[in-house]
Design a protein around this motif. Sequence first.
Motif, PDB file in Angstrom:
ATOM      1  N   ARG A  70      47.070 -31.446 -23.382  1.00 44.68           N
ATOM      2  CA  ARG A  70      48.383 -32.166 -23.331  1.00 44.68           C
ATOM      3  C   ARG A  70      49.563 -31.729 -23.469  1.00 44.68           C
ATOM      4  O   ARG A  70      50.611 -31.982 -22.565  1.00 44.68           O
ATOM      5  CB  ARG A  70      48.097 -33.279 -24.594  1.00 44.68           C
ATOM      6  CG  ARG A  70      47.101 -34.184 -24.829  1.00 44.68           C
ATOM      7  CD  ARG A  70      46.993 -34.877 -26.249  1.00 44.68           C
ATOM      8  NE  ARG A  70      47.977 -35.333 -26.758  1.00 44.68           N
ATOM      9  CZ  ARG A  70      48.332 -36.864 -26.857  1.00 44.68           C
ATOM     10  NH1 ARG A  70      47.549 -37.678 -25.673  1.00 44.68           N
ATOM     11  NH2 ARG A  70      49.478 -37.039 -27.421  1.00 44.68           N
ATOM     12  N   SER A  71      49.733 -30.539 -24.021  1.00 47.69           N
ATOM     13  CA  SER A  71      51.020 -29.814 -23.905  1.00 47.69           C
ATOM     14  C   SER A  71      51.273 -29.273 -22.406  1.00 47.69           C
ATOM     15  O   SER A  71      52.435 -29.297 -22.035  1.00 47.69           O
ATOM     16  CB  SER A  71      51.113 -28.750 -24.927  1.00 47.69           C
ATOM     17  OG  SER A  71      50.430 -27.629 -24.524  1.00 47.69           O
ATOM     18  N   VAL A  72      50.236 -28.911 -21.768  1.00 48.65           N
ATOM     19  CA  VAL A  72      50.598 -28.594 -20.360  1.00 48.65           C
ATOM     20  C   VAL A  72      50.507 -29.741 -19.319  1.00 48.65           C
ATOM     21  O   VAL A  72      51.282 -29.728 -18.487  1.00 48.65           O
ATOM     22  CB  VAL A  72      49.401 -27.461 -19.843  1.00 48.65           C
ATOM     23  CG1 VAL A  72      49.584 -26.192 -20.817  1.00 48.65           C
ATOM     24  CG2 VAL A  72      47.974 -27.770 -19.819  1.00 48.65           C
ATOM     25  N   GLN A  73      49.681 -30.642 -19.495  1.00 44.90           N
ATOM     26  CA  GLN A  73      49.733 -31.952 -18.715  1.00 44.90           C
ATOM     27  C   GLN A  73      50.906 -32.852 -18.795  1.00 44.90           C
ATOM     28  O   GLN A  73      50.899 -33.545 -17.856  1.00 44.90           O
ATOM     29  CB  GLN A  73      48.300 -32.584 -18.909  1.00 44.90           C
ATOM     30  CG  GLN A  73      46.985 -31.697 -18.561  1.00 44.90           C
ATOM     31  CD  GLN A  73      46.820 -31.424 -16.855  1.00 44.90           C
ATOM     32  OE1 GLN A  73      47.574 -32.089 -15.991  1.00 44.90           O
ATOM     33  NE2 GLN A  73      46.014 -30.597 -16.602  1.00 44.90           N
ATOM     34  N   ARG A  74      51.477 -32.760 -20.026  1.00 41.66           N
ATOM     35  CA  ARG A  74      52.669 -33.732 -20.125  1.00 41.66           C
ATOM     36  C   ARG A  74      53.645 -33.696 -18.901  1.00 41.66           C
ATOM     37  O   ARG A  74      54.417 -34.459 -18.798  1.00 41.66           O
ATOM     38  CB  ARG A  74      53.263 -33.643 -21.460  1.00 41.66           C
ATOM     39  CG  ARG A  74      53.919 -32.260 -21.709  1.00 41.66           C
ATOM     40  CD  ARG A  74      54.262 -32.021 -23.196  1.00 41.66           C
ATOM     41  NE  ARG A  74      55.111 -32.817 -23.563  1.00 41.66           N
ATOM     42  CZ  ARG A  74      56.550 -32.504 -23.526  1.00 41.66           C
ATOM     43  NH1 ARG A  74      56.932 -31.181 -23.130  1.00 41.66           N
ATOM     44  NH2 ARG A  74      57.692 -33.203 -23.820  1.00 41.66           N
ATOM     45  N   ARG A  75      53.698 -32.585 -18.314  1.00 43.81           N
ATOM     46  CA  ARG A  75      54.825 -32.243 -17.400  1.00 43.81           C
ATOM     47  C   ARG A  75      54.430 -32.977 -16.296  1.00 43.81           C
ATOM     48  O   ARG A  75      55.245 -33.256 -15.238  1.00 43.81           O
ATOM     49  CB  ARG A  75      54.963 -30.863 -16.984  1.00 43.81           C
ATOM     50  CG  ARG A  75      55.267 -29.951 -18.251  1.00 43.81           C
ATOM     51  CD  ARG A  75      55.159 -28.376 -17.976  1.00 43.81           C
ATOM     52  NE  ARG A  75      55.094 -27.721 -19.342  1.00 43.81           N
ATOM     53  CZ  ARG A  75      54.275 -26.727 -19.533  1.00 43.81           C
ATOM     54  NH1 ARG A  75      53.488 -26.344 -18.648  1.00 43.81           N
ATOM     55  NH2 ARG A  75      54.318 -26.197 -20.711  1.00 43.81           N
ATOM     56  N   TYR A  76      53.212 -33.389 -15.816  1.00 39.61           N
ATOM     57  CA  TYR A  76      52.741 -34.140 -14.864  1.00 39.61           C
ATOM     58  C   TYR A  76      52.336 -35.474 -14.845  1.00 39.61           C
ATOM     59  O   TYR A  76      52.557 -36.023 -13.737  1.00 39.61           O
ATOM     60  CB  TYR A  76      51.602 -33.421 -14.102  1.00 39.61           C
ATOM     61  CG  TYR A  76      51.868 -31.675 -13.798  1.00 39.61           C
ATOM     62  CD1 TYR A  76      51.201 -30.957 -14.905  1.00 39.61           C
ATOM     63  CD2 TYR A  76      52.671 -31.183 -13.136  1.00 39.61           C
ATOM     64  CE1 TYR A  76      51.627 -29.755 -14.990  1.00 39.61           C
ATOM     65  CE2 TYR A  76      52.591 -29.991 -13.017  1.00 39.61           C
ATOM     66  CZ  TYR A  76      52.183 -29.220 -13.856  1.00 39.61           C
ATOM     67  OH  TYR A  76      52.442 -27.740 -13.774  1.00 39.61           O
ATOM     68  N   TRP A  77      52.108 -35.886 -16.206  1.00 35.66           N
ATOM     69  CA  TRP A  77      51.862 -37.282 -16.352  1.00 35.66           C
ATOM     70  C   TRP A  77      52.774 -38.012 -17.193  1.00 35.66           C
ATOM     71  O   TRP A  77      52.932 -37.703 -18.479  1.00 35.66           O
ATOM     72  CB  TRP A  77      50.477 -37.384 -16.845  1.00 35.66           C
ATOM     73  CG  TRP A  77      49.352 -36.732 -15.870  1.00 35.66           C
ATOM     74  CD1 TRP A  77      48.942 -35.499 -15.845  1.00 35.66           C
ATOM     75  CD2 TRP A  77      48.758 -37.350 -14.689  1.00 35.66           C
ATOM     76  NE1 TRP A  77      47.977 -35.180 -15.014  1.00 35.66           N
ATOM     77  CE2 TRP A  77      48.017 -36.175 -13.847  1.00 35.66           C
ATOM     78  CE3 TRP A  77      48.855 -38.534 -13.838  1.00 35.66           C
ATOM     79  CZ2 TRP A  77      47.340 -36.750 -12.697  1.00 35.66           C
ATOM     80  CZ3 TRP A  77      48.265 -38.853 -12.806  1.00 35.66           C
ATOM     81  CH2 TRP A  77      47.334 -37.676 -12.134  1.00 35.66           C
ATOM     82  N   SER A  78      53.322 -38.942 -16.755  1.00 33.35           N
ATOM     83  CA  SER A  78      54.499 -39.732 -17.594  1.00 33.35           C
ATOM     84  C   SER A  78      53.805 -40.344 -18.950  1.00 33.35           C
ATOM     85  O   SER A  78      54.340 -40.396 -19.878  1.00 33.35           O
ATOM     86  CB  SER A  78      55.289 -40.951 -16.772  1.00 33.35           C
ATOM     87  OG  SER A  78      54.351 -41.615 -16.406  1.00 33.35           O
ATOM     88  N   ILE A  79      52.349 -40.691 -18.552  1.00 33.72           N
ATOM     89  CA  ILE A  79      51.960 -41.365 -19.745  1.00 33.72           C
ATOM     90  C   ILE A  79      51.367 -40.401 -20.898  1.00 33.72           C
ATOM     91  O   ILE A  79      51.319 -40.792 -21.992  1.00 33.72           O
ATOM     92  CB  ILE A  79      50.628 -41.897 -19.341  1.00 33.72           C
ATOM     93  CG1 ILE A  79      50.296 -43.215 -20.174  1.00 33.72           C
ATOM     94  CG2 ILE A  79      49.518 -40.867 -19.032  1.00 33.72           C
ATOM     95  CD1 ILE A  79      49.526 -44.051 -19.386  1.00 33.72           C
ATOM     96  N   LEU A  80      51.704 -38.994 -20.704  1.00 33.24           N
ATOM     97  CA  LEU A  80      51.463 -38.074 -21.775  1.00 33.24           C
ATOM     98  C   LEU A  80      52.957 -37.441 -22.149  1.00 33.24           C
ATOM     99  O   LEU A  80      53.000 -36.280 -23.028  1.00 33.24           O
ATOM    100  CB  LEU A  80      50.532 -37.173 -21.046  1.00 33.24           C
ATOM    101  CG  LEU A  80      49.220 -37.179 -20.954  1.00 33.24           C
ATOM    102  CD1 LEU A  80      48.503 -36.091 -20.386  1.00 33.24           C
ATOM    103  CD2 LEU A  80      48.396 -37.810 -22.529  1.00 33.24           C
ATOM    104  N   LYS A  81      54.072 -37.912 -21.512  1.00 34.83           N
ATOM    105  CA  LYS A  81      55.223 -37.527 -21.581  1.00 34.83           C
ATOM    106  C   LYS A  81      55.722 -37.106 -23.055  1.00 34.83           C
ATOM    107  O   LYS A  81      56.184 -36.088 -23.294  1.00 34.83           O
ATOM    108  CB  LYS A  81      56.499 -38.593 -20.913  1.00 34.83           C
ATOM    109  CG  LYS A  81      57.839 -37.780 -20.815  1.00 34.83           C
ATOM    110  CD  LYS A  81      58.616 -38.717 -20.067  1.00 34.83           C
ATOM    111  CE  LYS A  81      58.968 -39.985 -20.527  1.00 34.83           C
ATOM    112  NZ  LYS A  81      59.613 -40.630 -19.793  1.00 34.83           N
ATOM    113  N   HIS A  82      55.205 -37.916 -23.720  1.00 34.54           N
ATOM    114  CA  HIS A  82      55.608 -37.674 -25.432  1.00 34.54           C
ATOM    115  C   HIS A  82      54.781 -36.825 -26.172  1.00 34.54           C
ATOM    116  O   HIS A  82      54.859 -36.779 -27.386  1.00 34.54           O
ATOM    117  CB  HIS A  82      55.881 -38.957 -25.888  1.00 34.54           C
ATOM    118  CG  HIS A  82      57.074 -39.531 -25.221  1.00 34.54           C
ATOM    119  ND1 HIS A  82      58.278 -39.706 -25.413  1.00 34.54           N
ATOM    120  CD2 HIS A  82      56.790 -40.765 -24.339  1.00 34.54           C
ATOM    121  CE1 HIS A  82      59.072 -40.545 -24.458  1.00 34.54           C
ATOM    122  NE2 HIS A  82      57.978 -41.098 -23.895  1.00 34.54           N
TER     123      HIS A  82
END
Length: 669
Positions: A349-361
């Motif tokens: 989640r910490s690496v993918q958050r940059r690409y997916w707004s749904i994981l932004k937080h």
Amino acid sequence: MGWGLTDPPQEEDGLALQEEAVPACKIEVPERLSVSYEALVRTGLSDRCVSVPPREASDAEILLVHSEEYLEGVKKTPHMTLEDLKEFTLQYGDVYFHPNIYHCAKLAAGSALQLVDSVMTGKVRNGMALVRPPGHHSMRSAASGFCVFNNVAIAARYAKQKHGAERVLIVDWDIHHGQGVQYCFEDDPSVLYFSWHRYERQKFWPNLRESDYDSVGKGSGAGFNVNVPWNEVGMENSDYLSVFCHVLLPVAYEFCPDLVLVCAGFDSAIGDPEGEMCATPDIFAHLTHLLMNLAGGKLCAVLEGGYNLTSLAQSVCQTVQTLLGDPLPQLANLRSPCESALESLQCVRSVQRRYWSILKHAADSATTDVSNKRIKLAKAEEEKAETAEDERSQEEKVWPEPAERLRPPVCSASVLPDDAACPDGLKRLVSSKDLGPLLVSRIRNRSMEDAGDADGVATFSRLYTLIEKMRTNEIGNGVALVPDVAAAVECVVQDLGSDLVSRVLVVCVGKEELNYATADGKMLVVQISGEDKEEQKGKYYIPVCLKKGCGDTVGFIQAVFGLLLPLGYEYDPGLVLLVRMPGSGVGDCMWQQLIGLLKGFAKGHTLVLMQTNDGACMGPTASALLGHPAPPLQELLTPLPDDGGALERMRERLQADWKMLQTTVSSGN
Ligand SMILES: NCCCNCCCCCC(O)(O)C(F)(F)F
Ligand SMILES: [Zn+2]
């Protein structure tokens, strides 16, 4: 279900293969297909499927993924001498070439394409291709790990080229990393590849650095490759569901695919000698179900690995039975995801958050200290693991046979005012169980006058009958239009539900003072509304506030996957009460998605309560209750700046009480 069976090699193929002359693979054996298919026949599942004829993939189709020189090389294998065959094999890793494998590999790829045709043209809603040899390790110019042609990668390119699919999601739940698929699409934003795999910090085959969570894709494909490494064996149902809820599903919904392809390998199930995991076969019923509301239900599962013939056959049946729409098995006693799984979850989640707004937080964990801490711990346990290793490899895994999943005689029922029309497919409930005098007096005493009068009692007694018939599995699910939703909820949970089911999950959409929440756990209330609730009333009443209201699809989906589904799996209710408050503002597509997803609980026993004047959405409600796939949520493609931060903070606060909400390693240890 479309299945492509490849005919087994015959003696008269000109070479009586002597065991000692050419090594044969011990685990990727023909019985894998025969036991799987025989199980589908024995359970009657194959009779309920449309069988799709297999075919050979053409050269052009194989060249969608593989190079000419590779195809030319494989083409020669049927005519090779044993010596040449062995020579040819040695250039690749862990592959076994039989004179007939080229034919079989073309049938495997061609069968996957036949299934894609059947699903993309609407001939069937979804399906499964039972094929050998598998495909997800094979690369553009190399065979690998029992794989010759990359069946699923070819299917993805084919779906785009022939059927105009713009976005294809590939979910690879096989326990090995499908590096062939990753290489094929790593710079392609139109194909999202998700894979979990046994990794053990690169110590497990295929031992690739690029199988770790930080391989997110390249160039314009950055973010469209999601790797979840399992750094320990023994992963269970809770670990798998956590990754689906907290990583795959939010990203998959934001991606909004036109087609879902599954690299359905079952070596991730308990008992498998390769995976050494502990997830039970019924987990595949839920993994399949959770993907079935994407892409308007267009899902093609293609067999990859799976080497324990018992768990393989059971897992295949669980998958096909879900594709057919049968009720889901209850997943008993889920527990907290293990520390190692939480570390993987946090890192992904910490690496993918940059690409997916749904994981932004998602927490932007300093992954180094997390993994350093874990590595120290892992080293400390290494010696112990050595001894455990040989003990473990001795012990035979045992697990219970998956429970029967009986289709109720009536799929969906309705309780309606006499003047309301009953939607097609629903069975109107008119007969009502005579309620005992005690119950009638309790209902009469309801503060709302309309609950007390004659037809109010009639309505409630029909509700009681409906709930009772769900409990006995005579009815699957139902919808009730009532004059006053709040009164009906109170009646159901206080009077009717309490003595019929042990735990009721109340999902309330929209604002309303539900001024009761039993602290004894008999009921868990999750309320999703635009109202900001000052405080949360204890563990069993969880108000989720969406600042932009229930019409905010991104926020709603975050609440569903980040909170509602993990809570529901952990709570494991006997009944789901889905309440649509008037004026909730929730969109019809979101509402149908919610009904579809909630079927994963209580064997699909969902009771929808709506206000009579809210009957406009009865159509979409009935469609979802009857099992028709929900339409895709197009709004997710252009997400508004969301307030996911509040949801993350709430999740962090709740995870002390609810283990399935965890997504990070506990800062404690
Ligand atoms: N020399 C170390 C052991 C090599 N083990 C090879 C495992 C291949 C796994 C194949 C599979 O299960 O991923 C597929 F789905 F492709 F069949
Ligand atoms: Zn595998």
